[in-house]
Design an enzyme around this catalytic site. Structure first.
Site, PDB file in Angstrom:
ATOM      1  N   ASP A  62       7.419   2.190  -2.672  1.00 55.23           N
ATOM      2  CA  ASP A  62       6.350   1.006  -3.256  1.00 55.23           C
ATOM      3  C   ASP A  62       6.498  -0.102  -4.425  1.00 55.23           C
ATOM      4  O   ASP A  62       7.038   0.086  -4.783  1.00 55.23           O
ATOM      5  CB  ASP A  62       5.761   2.726  -3.906  1.00 55.23           C
ATOM      6  CG  ASP A  62       4.813   3.485  -2.973  1.00 55.23           C
ATOM      7  OD1 ASP A  62       4.848   2.819  -1.798  1.00 55.23           O
ATOM      8  OD2 ASP A  62       4.984   5.153  -3.418  1.00 55.23           O
ATOM      9  N   ARG A  72       4.241  12.051  -5.559  1.00 59.18           N
ATOM     10  CA  ARG A  72       4.515  11.829  -4.215  1.00 59.18           C
ATOM     11  C   ARG A  72       6.401  11.026  -4.680  1.00 59.18           C
ATOM     12  O   ARG A  72       6.819  10.735  -3.749  1.00 59.18           O
ATOM     13  CB  ARG A  72       4.139  10.409  -4.833  1.00 59.18           C
ATOM     14  CG  ARG A  72       2.467   9.842  -4.928  1.00 59.18           C
ATOM     15  CD  ARG A  72       2.242   8.379  -5.054  1.00 59.18           C
ATOM     16  NE  ARG A  72       3.237   7.941  -4.508  1.00 59.18           N
ATOM     17  CZ  ARG A  72       2.838   6.673  -2.902  1.00 59.18           C
ATOM     18  NH1 ARG A  72       1.658   7.249  -2.485  1.00 59.18           N
ATOM     19  NH2 ARG A  72       3.611   6.127  -2.195  1.00 59.18           N
TER      20      ARG A  72
END
Ligand SMILES: C[S@@+](CC[C@H](N)C(=O)[O-])C[C@H]1O[C@@H](n2cnc3c(N)ncnc32)[C@H](O)[C@@H]1O
Length: 246
Positions: A168, A153
């Site tokens: 996030d 990611r």
């Protein structure tokens, strides 16, 4: 970013890393995941990869020679890759570690099995021992998949939006704010009015406050190391005072 997985069960990796975002990332050449069967490096005719522990005790221990052969073969191709051992004795995996590992040219991840791995593998080859948490899995394969997923990611281009991983949970030391999508109301629960307003400055303020509230309620331990403004610290202190007052 290249991931080399050293495992006795390469078949376990067929599904999870070849779907959705990681599948696209591999197709676009952003990541590459290769599995190596440790047993292929066993030299006896039974292809033995484990043996009973010196000193006695239950279970088997993964032998050093097949692992050494496998690691050295992969290292010959990727000399700069870091070697990771999935282990409950390792440092607990975090978002910060995932971000740092994504900056490495490659990762070689060793999946333990049975009672674990001969200590000399760590002594000779391992850069980081990483644990997923204070529990024991039957093998390191699931841990390796999770490390590959979380690290990927942070590889530029893997997530659609620029810097999507930066918002996030944990990226700013806090849990993420609540998210909603259509419909605006479901079983009497309405989406907060403000999120429909189009006022982006107000929405950003609301999200930050919600992040703080969620973190305070669920993971108050994170607040001590989060990057908070003086105003936020005063607000949190005021909430604590209100709670204490009853
Ligand atoms: C059954 S475990 C061995 C546990 C070991 N006897 C101990 O008590 O520490 C077999 C393998 O699963 C993996 N594993 C188990 N729990 C893990 C965890 N929490 N994080 C990462 N890997 C784990 C490791 O690779 C380990 O060598």
């Amino acid at each position: 970013m290249t991931f080399d997985i050293l495992t006795l069960f390469p078949g376990m990796f067929d599904g999870p890393l070849t779907e959705s975002i990681l599948k696209r990332a591999a197709e676009n050449g952003l990541i590459s995941v290769r599995c190596h069967n440790i047993r292929d490096y066993a030299t006896d005719r039974h292809r033995t990869a484990d043996d009973s522990p010196y000193g006695g005790g239950t279970g088997m221990v993964m032998k050093v020679e097949p692992l050494a052969g496998c690691i050295e073969a992969v290292k010959a191709e990727r000399p700069r890759a870091k070697v990771i051992l999935a282990s409950p004795r390792g440092r607990t995996f975090t978002q910060q570690m995932a971000r740092e590992l994504a900056a490495e040219p490659g990762l070689i991840i060793i999946c333990g099995r049975y009672e674990g791995v001969d200590e000399r593998v760590s002594d000779l080859y391992v850069d980081h021992e990483i644990s997923l948490g204070d529990f024991v899995l039957t093998g390191g394969e699931l841990a390796a998949m999770i490390i590959v997923d979380a690290v990927s990611r942070f590889v530029p281009g893997v997530l659609g939006g620029a810097g999507a991983a930066q918002t996030d949970s944990f990226s700013d030391g806090l849990l993420e704010y609540p998210q909603y999508t259509r419909p605006t109301e479901y079983r009497g629960l309405a989406v907060p009015e403000l999120l429909l307003s189009g006022n982006h400055a107000e929405i950003a303020r609301w999200r930050r406050r919600q992040s703080l509230l969620k973190t305070r309620r669920i993971r108050p331990d994170l607040l001590a190391s989060a990057d908070l403004t003086d105003k936020e610290l005063r607000w949190l202190a005021e909430l604590d005072r209100q709670d204490e007052a009853g």
